[in-house]
Design a protein around this motif. Structure first.
Motif, mmCIF file in Angstrom:
data_model
loop_
_atom_site.group_PDB
_atom_site.id
_atom_site.type_symbol
_atom_site.label_atom_id
_atom_site.label_comp_id
_atom_site.label_asym_id
_atom_site.label_seq_id
_atom_site.Cartn_x
_atom_site.Cartn_y
_atom_site.Cartn_z
ATOM 1 N N PRO A 169 0.812 -1.228 0.000
ATOM 2 C CA PRO A 169 0.000 0.000 0.000
ATOM 3 C C PRO A 169 0.844 1.277 0.000
ATOM 4 O O PRO A 169 0.399 2.310 -0.470
ATOM 5 C CB PRO A 169 -0.806 -0.127 1.292
ATOM 6 N N GLU A 170 2.067 1.195 0.523
ATOM 7 C CA GLU A 170 2.905 2.393 0.655
ATOM 8 C C GLU A 170 3.968 2.530 -0.425
ATOM 9 O O GLU A 170 4.490 3.618 -0.640
ATOM 10 C CB GLU A 170 3.632 2.395 2.016
ATOM 11 N N SER A 171 4.358 1.429 -1.071
ATOM 12 C CA SER A 171 5.567 1.480 -1.887
ATOM 13 C C SER A 171 5.625 0.297 -2.846
ATOM 14 O O SER A 171 4.784 -0.583 -2.820
ATOM 15 C CB SER A 171 6.789 1.422 -0.962
ATOM 16 N N GLY A 177 16.290 -8.217 0.960
ATOM 17 C CA GLY A 177 15.373 -7.133 0.681
ATOM 18 C C GLY A 177 16.064 -5.793 0.772
ATOM 19 O O GLY A 177 17.162 -5.674 1.307
ATOM 20 N N ASP A 178 15.412 -4.789 0.241
ATOM 21 C CA ASP A 178 15.875 -3.403 0.361
ATOM 22 C C ASP A 178 14.647 -2.583 0.746
ATOM 23 O O ASP A 178 14.134 -1.791 -0.036
ATOM 24 C CB ASP A 178 16.466 -2.934 -0.971
ATOM 25 N N PRO A 179 14.149 -2.820 1.969
ATOM 26 C CA PRO A 179 12.869 -2.230 2.355
ATOM 27 C C PRO A 179 12.903 -0.712 2.415
ATOM 28 O O PRO A 179 13.905 -0.124 2.815
ATOM 29 C CB PRO A 179 12.602 -2.829 3.737
ATOM 30 N N THR A 180 11.782 -0.107 2.006
ATOM 31 C CA THR A 180 11.701 1.347 1.995
ATOM 32 C C THR A 180 11.030 1.903 3.252
ATOM 33 O O THR A 180 10.999 3.105 3.449
ATOM 34 C CB THR A 180 10.903 1.838 0.766
ATOM 35 N N ASN A 181 10.471 1.011 4.077
ATOM 36 C CA ASN A 181 9.842 1.495 5.308
ATOM 37 C C ASN A 181 9.861 0.392 6.361
ATOM 38 O O ASN A 181 10.176 -0.760 6.063
ATOM 39 C CB ASN A 181 8.412 1.991 5.031
ATOM 40 N N ALA A 182 9.529 0.740 7.573
ATOM 41 C CA ALA A 182 9.640 -0.185 8.702
ATOM 42 C C ALA A 182 8.724 -1.395 8.554
ATOM 43 O O ALA A 182 9.108 -2.518 8.889
ATOM 44 C CB ALA A 182 9.345 0.548 10.012
ATOM 45 N N GLU A 183 7.525 -1.171 8.047
ATOM 46 C CA GLU A 183 6.600 -2.287 7.905
ATOM 47 C C GLU A 183 7.123 -3.301 6.888
ATOM 48 O O GLU A 183 7.103 -4.515 7.134
ATOM 49 C CB GLU A 183 5.210 -1.788 7.491
ATOM 50 N N SER A 184 7.603 -2.799 5.753
ATOM 51 C CA SER A 184 8.173 -3.703 4.751
ATOM 52 C C SER A 184 9.385 -4.434 5.313
ATOM 53 O O SER A 184 9.584 -5.623 5.050
ATOM 54 C CB SER A 184 8.579 -2.926 3.496
#
Length: 105
Positions: A23-25, A47-54
């Motif tokens: 939903p965010e990215s 991974g290369d997560p863009t936010n804390a949830e990811s």
């Protein structure tokens, strides 16, 4: 019984990227798989997560994916949800499809 038609994959280690939308990215995971006689003997997901949830979901996925796929024929692997992470599975499956194509080439 119908014979399952699959291309024989070449032994070796293969890496591919897969992406998936949250939903965010849009997130990207890099999947590395080692194959021996079409069987996955090792798997690594980065991974290369863009936010804390990811980051949390990717971490859970990375922690649980080996138990789901190591020791299985790559053509039989179907990952939909690992450790509560279903979206990451989409990226993993996309990368795995690319690996199958590369390994069969």
């Amino acid at each position: 019984a119908l014979a399952k038609t699959t291309l024989a994959e070449n032994d070796g280690t293969y890496t591919a990227e897969g992406s998936y939308a949250t939903p965010e990215s849009v997130e990207v995971v890099t999947v590395t798989v080692t194959l021996e006689d079409d069987v996955i003997t090792a798997v690594e997901v980065v991974g290369d997560p863009t936010n804390a949830e990811s980051e949390r979901y990717q971490s859970e996925f990375v922690g649980g994916i080996a138990a789901e796929v190591v020791g299985k024929d790559i053509d039989d692997v179907s990952v939909t949800r690992v450790a509560g992470s279903s979206l990451t599975s989409g990226g993993f499956t996309q990368a795995l499809d690319q690996i199958k194509a590369d390994a069969a080439a």
